[in-house]
Structure formats: structure tokens, C-alpha cells
Design a protein around this motif. Structure first.
Motif, PDB file in Angstrom:
ATOM      1  N   MET A  13       0.831  -1.221   0.000  1.00  0.00           N
ATOM      2  CA  MET A  13       0.000   0.000   0.000  1.00  0.00           C
ATOM      3  C   MET A  13       0.855   1.256   0.000  1.00  0.00           C
ATOM      4  O   MET A  13       1.819   1.336   0.747  1.00  0.00           O
ATOM      5  CB  MET A  13      -0.820   0.012   1.282  1.00  0.00           C
ATOM      6  CG  MET A  13      -2.295  -0.014   1.068  1.00  0.00           C
ATOM      7  SD  MET A  13      -3.141  -0.124   2.646  1.00  0.00           S
ATOM      8  CE  MET A  13      -3.912   1.476   2.652  1.00  0.00           C
ATOM      9  N   SER A  14       0.505   2.213  -0.827  1.00  0.00           N
ATOM     10  CA  SER A  14       1.168   3.521  -0.727  1.00  0.00           C
ATOM     11  C   SER A  14       0.122   4.514  -0.216  1.00  0.00           C
ATOM     12  O   SER A  14      -1.012   4.132   0.078  1.00  0.00           O
ATOM     13  CB  SER A  14       1.725   3.935  -2.089  1.00  0.00           C
ATOM     14  OG  SER A  14       0.695   4.064  -3.043  1.00  0.00           O
ATOM     15  N   VAL A  15       0.483   5.759  -0.104  1.00  0.00           N
ATOM     16  CA  VAL A  15      -0.442   6.743   0.482  1.00  0.00           C
ATOM     17  C   VAL A  15      -1.756   6.826  -0.310  1.00  0.00           C
ATOM     18  O   VAL A  15      -2.833   6.901   0.266  1.00  0.00           O
ATOM     19  CB  VAL A  15       0.234   8.141   0.573  1.00  0.00           C
ATOM     20  CG1 VAL A  15      -0.749   9.190   1.079  1.00  0.00           C
ATOM     21  CG2 VAL A  15       1.457   8.077   1.466  1.00  0.00           C
ATOM     22  N   HIS A  16      -1.653   6.764  -1.644  1.00  0.00           N
ATOM     23  CA  HIS A  16      -2.851   6.970  -2.470  1.00  0.00           C
ATOM     24  C   HIS A  16      -3.265   5.757  -3.291  1.00  0.00           C
ATOM     25  O   HIS A  16      -4.184   5.840  -4.105  1.00  0.00           O
ATOM     26  CB  HIS A  16      -2.644   8.172  -3.399  1.00  0.00           C
ATOM     27  CG  HIS A  16      -2.365   9.442  -2.668  1.00  0.00           C
ATOM     28  ND1 HIS A  16      -1.087   9.853  -2.342  1.00  0.00           N
ATOM     29  CD2 HIS A  16      -3.193  10.378  -2.152  1.00  0.00           C
ATOM     30  CE1 HIS A  16      -1.146  10.985  -1.689  1.00  0.00           C
ATOM     31  NE2 HIS A  16      -2.401  11.334  -1.549  1.00  0.00           N
ATOM     32  N   LYS A  55      -1.437  -4.130  -2.972  1.00  0.00           N
ATOM     33  CA  LYS A  55      -0.308  -4.666  -2.211  1.00  0.00           C
ATOM     34  C   LYS A  55       0.925  -4.667  -3.106  1.00  0.00           C
ATOM     35  O   LYS A  55       0.799  -4.662  -4.330  1.00  0.00           O
ATOM     36  CB  LYS A  55      -0.610  -6.099  -1.769  1.00  0.00           C
ATOM     37  CG  LYS A  55      -1.813  -6.224  -0.865  1.00  0.00           C
ATOM     38  CD  LYS A  55      -1.848  -7.652  -0.287  1.00  0.00           C
ATOM     39  CE  LYS A  55      -3.207  -7.963   0.291  1.00  0.00           C
ATOM     40  NZ  LYS A  55      -4.209  -8.343  -0.726  1.00  0.00           N
ATOM     41  N   LYS A  56       2.098  -4.716  -2.492  1.00  0.00           N
ATOM     42  CA  LYS A  56       3.332  -4.850  -3.282  1.00  0.00           C
ATOM     43  C   LYS A  56       3.194  -6.073  -4.175  1.00  0.00           C
ATOM     44  O   LYS A  56       2.673  -7.107  -3.738  1.00  0.00           O
ATOM     45  CB  LYS A  56       4.534  -5.043  -2.363  1.00  0.00           C
ATOM     46  CG  LYS A  56       4.816  -3.818  -1.529  1.00  0.00           C
ATOM     47  CD  LYS A  56       6.223  -3.294  -1.760  1.00  0.00           C
ATOM     48  CE  LYS A  56       6.506  -2.158  -0.798  1.00  0.00           C
ATOM     49  NZ  LYS A  56       6.687  -0.866  -1.386  1.00  0.00           N
ATOM     50  N   SER A  78      -6.817  -1.428  -6.688  1.00  0.00           N
ATOM     51  CA  SER A  78      -6.971  -0.239  -5.841  1.00  0.00           C
ATOM     52  C   SER A  78      -8.179   0.562  -6.283  1.00  0.00           C
ATOM     53  O   SER A  78      -8.436   0.695  -7.488  1.00  0.00           O
ATOM     54  CB  SER A  78      -5.729   0.664  -5.925  1.00  0.00           C
ATOM     55  OG  SER A  78      -5.872   1.776  -5.061  1.00  0.00           O
ATOM     56  N   TYR A 104       0.529  10.071  -8.380  1.00  0.00           N
ATOM     57  CA  TYR A 104       0.352   8.664  -8.763  1.00  0.00           C
ATOM     58  C   TYR A 104       1.604   8.095  -9.421  1.00  0.00           C
ATOM     59  O   TYR A 104       2.004   6.961  -9.128  1.00  0.00           O
ATOM     60  CB  TYR A 104      -0.889   8.490  -9.651  1.00  0.00           C
ATOM     61  CG  TYR A 104      -2.148   8.688  -8.838  1.00  0.00           C
ATOM     62  CD1 TYR A 104      -2.555   7.713  -7.930  1.00  0.00           C
ATOM     63  CD2 TYR A 104      -2.882   9.863  -8.908  1.00  0.00           C
ATOM     64  CE1 TYR A 104      -3.677   7.906  -7.130  1.00  0.00           C
ATOM     65  CE2 TYR A 104      -4.004  10.063  -8.122  1.00  0.00           C
ATOM     66  CZ  TYR A 104      -4.397   9.087  -7.230  1.00  0.00           C
ATOM     67  OH  TYR A 104      -5.488   9.279  -6.434  1.00  0.00           O
ATOM     68  N   GLU A 157       4.298   7.372  -6.757  1.00  0.00           N
ATOM     69  CA  GLU A 157       4.045   6.175  -5.946  1.00  0.00           C
ATOM     70  C   GLU A 157       4.226   4.896  -6.773  1.00  0.00           C
ATOM     71  O   GLU A 157       4.714   3.886  -6.263  1.00  0.00           O
ATOM     72  CB  GLU A 157       2.655   6.259  -5.292  1.00  0.00           C
ATOM     73  CG  GLU A 157       2.620   7.368  -4.246  1.00  0.00           C
ATOM     74  CD  GLU A 157       1.299   7.522  -3.509  1.00  0.00           C
ATOM     75  OE1 GLU A 157       0.488   6.584  -3.514  1.00  0.00           O
ATOM     76  OE2 GLU A 157       1.086   8.609  -2.924  1.00  0.00           O
ATOM     77  N   THR A 163       8.096   4.490  -7.140  1.00  0.00           N
ATOM     78  CA  THR A 163       8.897   4.285  -5.917  1.00  0.00           C
ATOM     79  C   THR A 163       8.361   3.179  -5.010  1.00  0.00           C
ATOM     80  O   THR A 163       9.135   2.504  -4.355  1.00  0.00           O
ATOM     81  CB  THR A 163       8.998   5.587  -5.093  1.00  0.00           C
ATOM     82  OG1 THR A 163       7.687   5.976  -4.690  1.00  0.00           O
ATOM     83  CG2 THR A 163       9.653   6.710  -5.882  1.00  0.00           C
ATOM     84  N   GLU A 164       7.045   2.985  -4.952  1.00  0.00           N
ATOM     85  CA  GLU A 164       6.479   1.996  -4.022  1.00  0.00           C
ATOM     86  C   GLU A 164       6.181   0.667  -4.703  1.00  0.00           C
ATOM     87  O   GLU A 164       6.091  -0.360  -4.053  1.00  0.00           O
ATOM     88  CB  GLU A 164       5.175   2.520  -3.421  1.00  0.00           C
ATOM     89  CG  GLU A 164       5.320   3.824  -2.662  1.00  0.00           C
ATOM     90  CD  GLU A 164       5.857   3.631  -1.254  1.00  0.00           C
ATOM     91  OE1 GLU A 164       5.692   2.536  -0.704  1.00  0.00           O
ATOM     92  OE2 GLU A 164       6.452   4.589  -0.728  1.00  0.00           O
ATOM     93  N   TYR A 165       5.969   0.698  -6.024  1.00  0.00           N
ATOM     94  CA  TYR A 165       5.571  -0.531  -6.734  1.00  0.00           C
ATOM     95  C   TYR A 165       6.607  -0.975  -7.768  1.00  0.00           C
ATOM     96  O   TYR A 165       6.347  -1.884  -8.548  1.00  0.00           O
ATOM     97  CB  TYR A 165       4.196  -0.340  -7.380  1.00  0.00           C
ATOM     98  CG  TYR A 165       3.101  -0.153  -6.350  1.00  0.00           C
ATOM     99  CD1 TYR A 165       2.559  -1.261  -5.695  1.00  0.00           C
ATOM    100  CD2 TYR A 165       2.663   1.112  -5.995  1.00  0.00           C
ATOM    101  CE1 TYR A 165       1.588  -1.097  -4.725  1.00  0.00           C
ATOM    102  CE2 TYR A 165       1.689   1.288  -5.017  1.00  0.00           C
ATOM    103  CZ  TYR A 165       1.147   0.180  -4.389  1.00  0.00           C
ATOM    104  OH  TYR A 165       0.183   0.347  -3.426  1.00  0.00           O
TER     105      TYR A 165
END
Ligand code: HPA
Length: 234
Positions: free
Chosen positions: A1-4, A8-9, A40, A72, A75, A78-80
Motif C-alpha cells: 500500500m502507498s499513500v494513495h 499490495k506490493k 486499488s 500517482y 508512488e 517508488t512503491e511498486y
């Protein structure tokens, strides 16, 4: 999960197609992908992951404007661990040399926005599409016999304005059309060393005020969607 984004990863593919409109993302997922999962729906910004000809691809919206795509795409990169984002959007043509439904491949985006400078210390007002996706899109269009024009465009924060003259920055960089997102996408990709491209369909001609009607939109966007998916497939 990221902020927006609630995925899941591992639930988002390495390549993401990014329309502005969440319902466009749903349309692509429903009509072009198999084995689709909605990963999401935070803020009704839908993200789907599915298979296109057996390859995993995600499609999810950017929302409208630089701040929204800035969030978006940040995220996703960097997060996915997304490698490539292909924005698919619409634009207003500054010139009657362009026609409704024309397909554009954005080589550079020019903007008055301070986003790149204040986010990443990138001082340039003209940013390139990042990596080799731009070239892959050109080649894929040739293979599909699609008419596609490489061009510079203006990314603006302004949709409604008093003065309908073409803004100075658009003239300076020979921008044939205007939209509201590519500059921030390219800035994020440049900062993180990722790939980013933008394909646009001309939805309005600013000097003549012609525009694609609401019911023409779905059909109008099909070649662009197919081009983006075939590019992502490679
Ligand atoms: N301006 C900005 N963005 C746009 C336009 C426009 O005229 N048309 C489609 N996206």
C-alpha cells in the motif's frame, strides 16, 4: 500500500498504462485485458492488473493535472517498482494543421510549471519523454499502420483562460497541442531513471472550437489504447 494506492506490493505490473479518467481505466480493463483484478480504488482512482496477450499489464488513472499525476506516478515508480508508465490522454490542438482524432506521440513537454524545479531541482522548462518507449511507440505505430505524429506539446496548469492566444512557451518550443500532465510524468521519470511516454488523441481544436462529442470518445480512443497495449506488450 502507498499513500494513495491500496494495491499490495507485487499487485502492480512493471508497465502501467495511465489514462486521466478512472472510468477509462475500467473500460480498458473490461475490454482489453484478461484475468483482471481491481487492485486499488482509493478515491475512486481505479487500478487494475491483468493480462494482455499473456503479459501482465496494469492500467490505472492519473487524475487531472500535474499535482495528481505527480502523486500517482511517484508512488508507482517508488512503491511498486514500476519501470514504465505510458500516459494515454487527450489534448487540445493549437493549430488547424491537426485534426480531431489525430494521434500524437509526445517527444518533449514544455511547461511554465514549477513542479520539476521544486520537486527535483530540474530547472529545464522542456522535458523529454524518458527511456526508449517513445521510439518503441513510433515503431509499433508503423507495424500497426497507424498514423502517429511525433511532436512537442505544452503541459499547462490552466484549462480555462481569459486570453485565447497561444501561450508564449508553446510558441517558443513549437508545441502543436496542450494537455495537463506529461511534464510532471517526465520529471518524475527523469529523476528516478524510469521510462515514461505520452500518447495523445486530439479531442479539440482550440482555434475553431471543434471537439469530439462525448459519444465519439470511446471509439476515438481505441487506436491509442491498442497502440499503448501493443507497445507495453514488447
Ligand atoms: N487544454 C488542456 N488540456 C486539454 C485540452 C485543452 O484544451 N483538451 C484536452 N485536454
Amino acid at each position: 500500500m502507498s499513500v494513495h494506492i491500496a494495491a499490495k506490493k507485487g499487485e502492480i505490473a512493471k508497465t502501467v498504462l495511465q489514462p486521466g479518467d478512472p472510468l477509462r481505466a475500467k473500460y480498458i480493463a473490461d475490454n482489453f485485458l484478461n484475468d483482471v483484478k481491481l487492485v486499488s480504488q482509493t478515491r475512486n482512482i481505479f487500478y487494475y492488473t491483468g493480462l494482455y496477450k499473456g503479459k501482465e499489464i496494469s492500467v490505472g488513472a492519473s487524475g487531472m493535472g500535474i499535482p495528481s499525476i505527480g502523486i500517482y506516478s511517484f508512488e508507482l515508480y517508488t512503491e511498486y517498482e514500476v519501470d514504465t508508465i505510458i500516459r494515454i490522454g487527450t489534448c487540445g490542438a493549437y493549430t488547424t494543421d491537426l485534426k480531431l482524432f489525430d494521434l500524437l506521440n509526445v517527444e518533449n513537454s514544455a511547461s511554465e510549471s514549477t513542479y520539476a524545479k521544486f520537486a527535483w531541482g530540474i530547472e529545464e522548462e522542456l522535458l523529454k519523454s524518458q527511456g526508449n518507449v517513445f521510439e518503441t511507440i513510433n515503431q509499433t505505430a508503423k507495424n500497426l499502420s497507424l498514423n502517429l505524429q511525433p511532436t512537442n506539446i505544452h503541459t499547462s496548469d490552466i484549462f480555462y483562460r481569459k486570453d485565447e492566444k497561444i501561450p508564449a512557451i508553446a510558441t517558443k518550443y513549437n508545441c502543436s497541442a496542450v494537455e495537463m500532465e506529461a511534464f510532471a510524468l517526465f520529471a518524475n521519470a527523469q529523476h528516478f531513471g524510469k521510462n515514461a511516454a505520452t500518447i495523445l488523441t486530439v479531442s479539440d481544436i482550440i482555434p475553431t472550437r471543434e471537439q469530439i462529442s462525448a459519444d465519439q470518445r470511446e471509439k476515438a480512443l481505441k487506436p491509442m489504447i491498442e497502440l499503448a497495449l501493443e507497445t507495453a506488450f514488447q
